[in-house]
Design an enzyme around this catalytic site. Structure first.
Site, PDB file in Angstrom:
ATOM      1  N   HIS A  36      26.231  50.307  29.631  1.00 36.24           N
ATOM      2  CA  HIS A  36      27.004  49.096  29.910  1.00 36.24           C
ATOM      3  C   HIS A  36      26.151  48.229  30.819  1.00 36.24           C
ATOM      4  CE1 HIS A  36      31.014  47.336  29.557  1.00 36.24           C
ATOM      5  NE2 HIS A  36      30.917  46.935  30.809  1.00 36.24           N
ATOM      6  N   LYS A 181      35.203  40.550  25.726  1.00 33.07           N
ATOM      7  CA  LYS A 181      34.477  39.909  26.834  1.00 33.07           C
ATOM      8  C   LYS A 181      33.027  40.337  26.699  1.00 33.07           C
ATOM      9  CE  LYS A 181      34.474  40.902  31.818  1.00 33.07           C
ATOM     10  NZ  LYS A 181      35.330  40.845  33.022  1.00 33.07           N
ATOM     11  N   LYS A 183      29.260  40.568  28.302  1.00 32.38           N
ATOM     12  CA  LYS A 183      28.546  40.512  29.575  1.00 32.38           C
ATOM     13  C   LYS A 183      27.217  39.811  29.332  1.00 32.38           C
ATOM     14  CE  LYS A 183      30.416  42.633  32.770  1.00 32.38           C
ATOM     15  NZ  LYS A 183      31.428  42.046  33.695  1.00 32.38           N
ATOM     16  N   ASP A 212      31.274  36.887  30.764  1.00 31.03           N
ATOM     17  CA  ASP A 212      31.182  37.101  32.213  1.00 31.03           C
ATOM     18  C   ASP A 212      29.703  37.120  32.590  1.00 31.03           C
ATOM     19  OD1 ASP A 212      31.427  37.776  34.850  1.00 31.03           O
ATOM     20  OD2 ASP A 212      32.448  39.688  34.517  1.00 31.03           O
ATOM     21  N   GLU A 238      33.601  33.588  33.000  1.00 28.60           N
ATOM     22  CA  GLU A 238      33.861  34.243  34.289  1.00 28.60           C
ATOM     23  C   GLU A 238      32.640  34.138  35.202  1.00 28.60           C
ATOM     24  OE1 GLU A 238      35.414  38.148  33.646  1.00 28.60           O
ATOM     25  OE2 GLU A 238      35.203  38.769  35.731  1.00 28.60           O
ATOM     26  N   ASP A 264      35.935  35.578  39.820  1.00 25.45           N
ATOM     27  CA  ASP A 264      35.936  37.032  40.037  1.00 25.45           C
ATOM     28  C   ASP A 264      35.361  37.339  41.422  1.00 25.45           C
ATOM     29  OD1 ASP A 264      36.199  39.724  39.778  1.00 25.45           O
ATOM     30  OD2 ASP A 264      34.678  40.010  38.249  1.00 25.45           O
ATOM     31  N   LYS A 288      41.859  42.540  40.943  1.00 21.95           N
ATOM     32  CA  LYS A 288      41.316  43.909  40.935  1.00 21.95           C
ATOM     33  C   LYS A 288      41.644  44.628  42.223  1.00 21.95           C
ATOM     34  CE  LYS A 288      37.366  42.602  38.146  1.00 21.95           C
ATOM     35  NZ  LYS A 288      35.951  42.419  37.977  1.00 21.95           N
ATOM     36  N   GLU A 342      42.108  43.744  31.105  1.00 22.68           N
ATOM     37  CA  GLU A 342      40.878  44.306  30.517  1.00 22.68           C
ATOM     38  C   GLU A 342      40.756  45.796  30.853  1.00 22.68           C
ATOM     39  OE1 GLU A 342      37.679  41.960  32.294  1.00 22.68           O
ATOM     40  OE2 GLU A 342      37.831  43.096  34.155  1.00 22.68           O
TER      41      GLU A 342
HETATM   42  C1  MUC Z   1      33.440  42.420  36.154  1.00 25.12           C
HETATM   43  O1  MUC Z   1      32.590  41.786  36.760  1.00 25.12           O
HETATM   44  O2  MUC Z   1      34.367  41.811  35.648  1.00 25.12           O
HETATM   45  C2  MUC Z   1      34.850  44.463  34.219  1.00 25.12           C
HETATM   46  C3  MUC Z   1      34.659  44.736  32.922  1.00 25.12           C
HETATM   47  C4  MUC Z   1      33.307  44.884  32.735  1.00 25.12           C
HETATM   48  O3  MUC Z   1      32.728  45.120  31.723  1.00 25.12           O
HETATM   49  O4  MUC Z   1      32.671  44.689  33.901  1.00 25.12           O
HETATM   50  C5  MUC Z   1      33.635  44.615  34.903  1.00 25.12           C
HETATM   51  C6  MUC Z   1      33.320  43.916  36.133  1.00 25.12           C
HETATM   52 MG    MG Z   2      33.597  39.851  36.402  1.00 25.28          MG
END
Ligand code: MUC
Ligand code: MG
Length: 388
Positions: A36, A181, A183, A212, A238, A264, A288, A342
């Site tokens: 990840h 989502k 990254k 994000d 994000e 975030d 969170k 999520e």
């Molecule tokens: C974040 O920064 O949002 C949440 C899901 C993911 O894949 O990373 C996290 C942290």
């Molecule tokens: Mg985030």
């Protein structure tokens, strides 16, 4: 009559019986099904601190603090959390009543600055223990659940668009997730834009995409990329810029064609939330436990957001079913949760930590029905994943 003299609770349990007698912390490491990759780190195992709180009545409550790649996503690592729980936070609450959550919160704040994830794990365990004592879910102690399930997205984060399209198709096929989502920010912006264009074309009309950047870009890069993401139909962006740069978030948000912005890392407590609202820097807030120091903190941040007309998004840090269940307890109490949640975390682990993992069905994750946070630790799994 002095209210503190009245000892009887609804279930007949005396207040003395809910005194905290012990707090135990255990580090567990659970491998993920694939790598990840975020802008600032990359993980192949999730690290958690599992907290167990025992009350004088013999009831045990559980909580979890998650991290992403050590102290990289935020300043807390599991090693630091365990040290601070054992040396400072546990001594501050042992002997105290578990059901006066604000008092316990204040004592923890006096014992340690910030340490929000560690405090959240302890507070979760208190809600779990008190809920189990009175036979009610934690949601009932937080205002009461208004929903039994929540739409849940999945995060694509291998960095390889071909693999990501295959993964998204499998999730759609299994009716598990239909919002993804992605990254971004680990590679050059041009490479991420090409990757996003591929994903948007492959999933067009079948799924929603959000991204994000985990603070990866500056304002100049963001101006260019947000316009492109807007054209691709990306629903939400994000934390594109560093957490400190609220002014840039506000300027970006004001540009025509910018997709809605999700705050975030720039919001840890309710004071941060107020500053974001005053700066008009976000359309939505990712809630969170690790940021807001507990279930009460999540509600405080959400209340400030609601007051400012900022939408709610149920965020995660790849928690197991323990941490995910705790989040669902509080998310279920919101009248509005515009962006769903999520909490796919339990599904990205090679093994879960509870006897009955959370149920994912028809694109939603279901609130467990038991008392407290609604899940029970699987002792064999804890032994198996505990760090030696
Ligand atoms: C974040 O920064 O949002 C949440 C899901 C993911 O894949 O990373 C996290 C942290
Ligand atoms: Mg985030």
């Amino acid at each position: 009559m002095n209210a503190s003299i009245s000892l009887a609770t609804a279930s007949g349990t005396s207040r003395r019986e809910v005194a905290v007698t012990s707090v135990e912390s255990t580090i567990v490491d659970v491998p993920t099904v694939r790598r990840h990759k975020l802008s600032q780190t990359s993980v192949t195992a999730q690290n958690y601190v599992i907290v167990r709180v025992r009350l004088a009545n013999g009831v045990e409550g559980i909580g979890e603090a998650a991290t992403l790649g050590g102290p990289r996503w935020s300043e807390e690592s599991v090693e630091a959390m365990k040290a601070n729980i054992d040396a400072y936070l546990a001594p501050a609450i042992i002997g105290q009543r578990a059901d006066v959550f604000e008092v316990v919160g204040e004592r923890m704040d006096q014992a340690a600055k910030r340490n929000n994830a560690a405090k959240a794990a302890i507070e979760t365990a208190l809600f779990d223990a008190v809920g189990k004592t009175v036979g009610l879910p934690a949601s009932s102690l937080l205002g009461g659940a208004v929903r039994a399930s929540i739409p849940v997205l999945w995060t694509l984060a291998s960095g390889d668009p071909a693999q990501e399209i295959e993964e998204a198709n499998a999730k759609l096929e299994a009716r598990l997730h239909r919002t993804f989502k992605v990254k971004i920010g680990a590679q050059a912006p041009e490479a991420d834009m090409a990757r996003m264009a591929r994903l948007a074309t492959a999933l067009e009309g079948r799924a929603d995409l959000i991204v994000d950047a985990n603070q990866a870009w500056d304002e100049t890069v963001s101006v260019k990329c947000l316009a492109q993401l807007g054209e691709m139909g990306i629903r939400l962006v994000e934390q594109p810029v560093p957490a400190w740069n609220l002014e840039a978030m506000a300027r970006l948000r004001a540009r025509p064609g910018t997709p809605p912005l999700l705050a975030d890392e720039c919001v840890f407590d309710h004071h941060d939330m107020l500053r974001v609202a005053q700066a008009a820097a976000a359309d939505a807030i990712s809630l969170k436990l690790v940021k807001h120091a507990g279930l009460i903190g999540v509600r405080k941040v959400a209340a400030v957001a609601e007051a400012a007309g900022i939408q709610l998004y149920g965020g995660c840090l790849l928690e197991s079913s323990v941490g995910a269940a705790a989040h669902l307890q509080v998310f279920s109490t919101f009248r509005r949760l515009e962006w769903g949640c999520e909490h796919f975390g339990p599904q990205i682990l090679t093994g879960d930590l509870v006897t009955e993992p959370l149920v994912f069905r028809d694109f939603e994750v279901h609130l467990p029905s038991g008392p407290g946070i609604g899940v029970v630790l699987d002792e064999d799994k804890i032994k198996h994943y505990a760090r030696r």
